[in-house]
Scaffold this motif. Structure first.
Motif, short mmCIF file in Angstrom:
data_model
loop_
_atom_site.label_atom_id
_atom_site.label_comp_id
_atom_site.label_asym_id
_atom_site.label_seq_id
_atom_site.Cartn_x
_atom_site.Cartn_y
_atom_site.Cartn_z
N ALA A 169 -3.09 5.44 -4.82
CA ALA A 169 -1.73 5.17 -4.34
C ALA A 169 -1.76 4.48 -2.98
O ALA A 169 -0.95 3.58 -2.70
CB ALA A 169 -0.95 6.49 -4.25
N VAL A 170 -2.70 4.88 -2.13
CA VAL A 170 -2.86 4.20 -0.84
C VAL A 170 -3.22 2.73 -1.07
O VAL A 170 -2.70 1.82 -0.41
CB VAL A 170 -3.92 4.90 0.01
CG1 VAL A 170 -4.26 4.08 1.25
CG2 VAL A 170 -3.45 6.29 0.42
N GLU A 192 -2.50 0.87 -3.69
CA GLU A 192 -1.32 0.15 -4.18
C GLU A 192 -0.40 -0.23 -3.02
O GLU A 192 0.11 -1.36 -2.96
CB GLU A 192 -0.56 1.05 -5.17
CG GLU A 192 -1.25 1.25 -6.50
CD GLU A 192 -1.01 0.09 -7.45
OE1 GLU A 192 -0.37 -0.90 -7.03
OE2 GLU A 192 -1.48 0.17 -8.59
N GLU A 193 -0.21 0.69 -2.11
CA GLU A 193 0.66 0.42 -0.96
C GLU A 193 0.10 -0.71 -0.10
O GLU A 193 0.82 -1.61 0.33
CB GLU A 193 0.81 1.69 -0.13
CG GLU A 193 1.69 1.53 1.09
CD GLU A 193 1.75 2.80 1.94
OE1 GLU A 193 2.23 2.74 3.07
OE2 GLU A 193 1.28 3.85 1.44
N ARG A 194 -1.22 -0.67 0.15
CA ARG A 194 -1.82 -1.71 1.00
C ARG A 194 -1.80 -3.06 0.30
O ARG A 194 -1.58 -4.09 0.95
CB ARG A 194 -3.27 -1.31 1.33
CG ARG A 194 -3.43 -0.07 2.20
CD ARG A 194 -2.73 -0.20 3.53
NE ARG A 194 -1.35 0.30 3.46
CZ ARG A 194 -0.37 -0.12 4.20
NH1 ARG A 194 -0.55 -1.09 5.07
NH2 ARG A 194 0.84 0.38 4.09
N GLY A 249 0.39 -4.10 -1.89
CA GLY A 249 1.77 -4.59 -1.84
C GLY A 249 2.12 -5.19 -0.50
O GLY A 249 2.96 -6.09 -0.41
#
Length: 515
Positions: A469-470, A472-474, A476
């Motif tokens: 999830a980290v 994916e955030e980075r 994005g």
């Protein structure tokens, strides 16, 4: 007092302002206008100087927008796809990887698909068949409208048929069939039959000849099953299915193959349950020879690797490092990234460091005394509240040393069981607060304290998902290096975490254009 300078009107004067007053007003207005223009110019210069940081602040996704603009320009030039990533398709896919929820890149990919269809039609009309096939393949990969793709493919087949020389192909196919060359190269019978049917799908004579050839191929497969040659039989069945999935002999032969495969899988499981790991490995490898993508055979080899890793850990606990290294090497060859194998490697290394600290091999009496000392130190650290920290002086570290010396000692096991809930609570607490590095340290403590295998697997999966999830955030946010680090950490913790392969593929596509 100088009255000539008095600007006030004379007493009793009318409402109209004197000419001198209007001139003063116009002069003041011009001064104010020039001052305002100067201030506006200064503000414009400031905005120009900071426009890029301000844009990045207000619109942080500008890189994805740039990729879409580059893709649109490539599409306008007719540069639809390129291996170096400069084609419209690759640029749109990179933008989509960075912003998967935006629709513009998907719409752009559909425009690429439609342009590829149009290119296929033009190439067909010009008899450029290789170009037409490539363009049609691109259109289908990008999910072009099915009816339009089918029409373009049909037109291509008809155009090719007029230039192919079907009579010569038919003669060569019959000759290869009579010689027993059914498959293996483009000049064999079955590939030639397929080529003819691609150009003339309703040719009954060719369909009958293909059916006979596939029947002979499946007969060879059944003979191989009787000899126990599962891999060869599986290859023949797969080949037959690729040429005609509806052949009349295919279901029976495939059923026989499935029965033999289930029997081999059951034999492998029995060997694994009995601890005969070498035999189990041979069975699972034989199954993989039948199908390199067989998930159950791959999972079986993973279980063998886990059992070998556990054996290596037990050997290292007795300081039998040569045997432990040999077993661990076998486990690594089967599943080099499996968490259990990685943990066993760490266990062996910890035992080796402990052996170096302990010096020469301890006698039974010395070992018992050393274990008592470590348990006493662990109890004292626990009384101080030093359960998992500081490094080297915590209850966990002392207990880990005792486990390395005497993992089966009842007192050591009881102390481990007492400290294990603390490590579990530490993991849950740090995971809730998103302190992923600390959560991993707590997970390592759970491993060293011999937590349940199923609980450890679940904990690894949860921690890896959080790292994913980290990432994916980075990604994005366009921060590729932190995204790579998060993906690598997730893979190290749990290589099988769902979504990892897809995320790494998106990250690779984004990196191809951004790096």
């Amino acid at each position: 007092m100088n009255r000539d300078r008095d600007p006030s009107p004379a007493a009793g004067a009318g409402p109209a302002a004197p000419r001198g007053s209007a001139a003063a007003w116009r002069s003041g207005w011009r001064r104010h206008w020039r001052r305002a223009a100067a201030i506006a110019g200064i503000l414009l210069l400031i905005l120009l100087a900071v426009r890029q940081p301000l844009a990045e602040l207000l619109w942080p996704q500008t890189r994805a927008q740039e990729l879409r603009e580059e893709a649109g320009a490539a599409l306008e030039r007719g540069h639809l796809s390129a291996a170096d990533g400069s084609g419209a398709r690759e640029l749109y896919e990179a933008a989509l990887a960075m912003e998967p929820d935006r629709s513009e890149a998907r719409q752009g990919l559909m425009r690429v698909a439609l342009a590829a269809l149009e290119r296929a039609r033009r190439a067909t009309a010009q008899n450029h068949f290789a170009d037409a096939h490539a363009a049609l393949r691109l259109a289908r990969e990008l999910d072009a409208p099915r009816d339009a793709s089918a029409a373009a493919a049909d037109a291509l087949r008809r155009r090719e048929a007029a230039h192919a020389g079907l009579d010569q192909l038919w003669a060569r196919a019959q000759q290869a069939h009579r010689a027993g060359r059914l498959h293996g190269d483009p000049a064999a019978a079955l590939p030639l039959y397929r080529r003819i049917l691609e150009l003339d799908s309703g040719n009954a004579e060719v369909l009958r000849a293909r059916e006979d050839a596939i029947g002979e191929l499946l007969q060879e497969a059944r003979a191989g099953l009787r000899r126990g040659e599962l891999a060869g039989a599986a290859a023949a069945v797969a080949l037959a299915r690729s040429f005609d999935p509806g052949h009349v002999d295919l279901p029976d032969t495939a059923a026989r193959l499935a029965e033999e495969r289930e029997a081999a899988l059951a034999a492998a499981a029995r060997e694994l349950e009995g601890g005969r790991l070498e035999r189990a490995e041979r069975h699972y490898r034989r199954l993989l020879e039948m199908d390199r993508e067989a998930a159950d055979a791959r999972a079986g080899l993973d279980r063998v690797a886990v059992a070998l890793a556990q054996r290596a850990a037990r050997l290292s606990a007795d300081f039998r490092f040569a045997d432990a290294d040999a077993v661990l090497e076998r486990a690594g060859a089967l599943a080099p990234e499996h968490p259990a194998v990685l943990e066993a490697a760490r266990h062996v290394e910890r035992a080796r460091r402990l052996k170096a600290r302990l010096g020469p091999r301890l006698s039974p009496r010395e070992r018992a005394a050393r274990v008592r000392d470590l348990l006493t130190a662990a109890a004292a650290a626990e009384a101080r509240g030093d359960l998992l920290t500081p490094p080297g002086e915590s209850a966990y570290d002392h207990l880990r040393g005792a486990r390395a010396i005497a993992p089966e000692d009842p007192d050591v096991r009881r102390a481990s069981e007492k400290l294990l809930p603390v490590a579990r609570g530490c993991f849950e607490r740090e995971l809730r607060s998103n302190s992923l590095g600390r959560a991993r340290a707590c997970l390592d403590a759970r491993v060293a304290l011999a937590d349940e295998v199923e609980d450890l697997a679940l904990a690894r999966r949860r921690l890896a998902q959080r790292w994913l999830a980290v990432g994916e955030e980075r990604l994005g946010a366009g921060e590729l290096q932190p995204a790579r680090h998060a993906a690598a950490t997730a893979r190290e913790i749990d290589p099988a975490v769902p979504g990892l392969a897809e995320f790494e593929a998106r990250l690779e596509r984004a990196s191809a254009r951004v790096d």
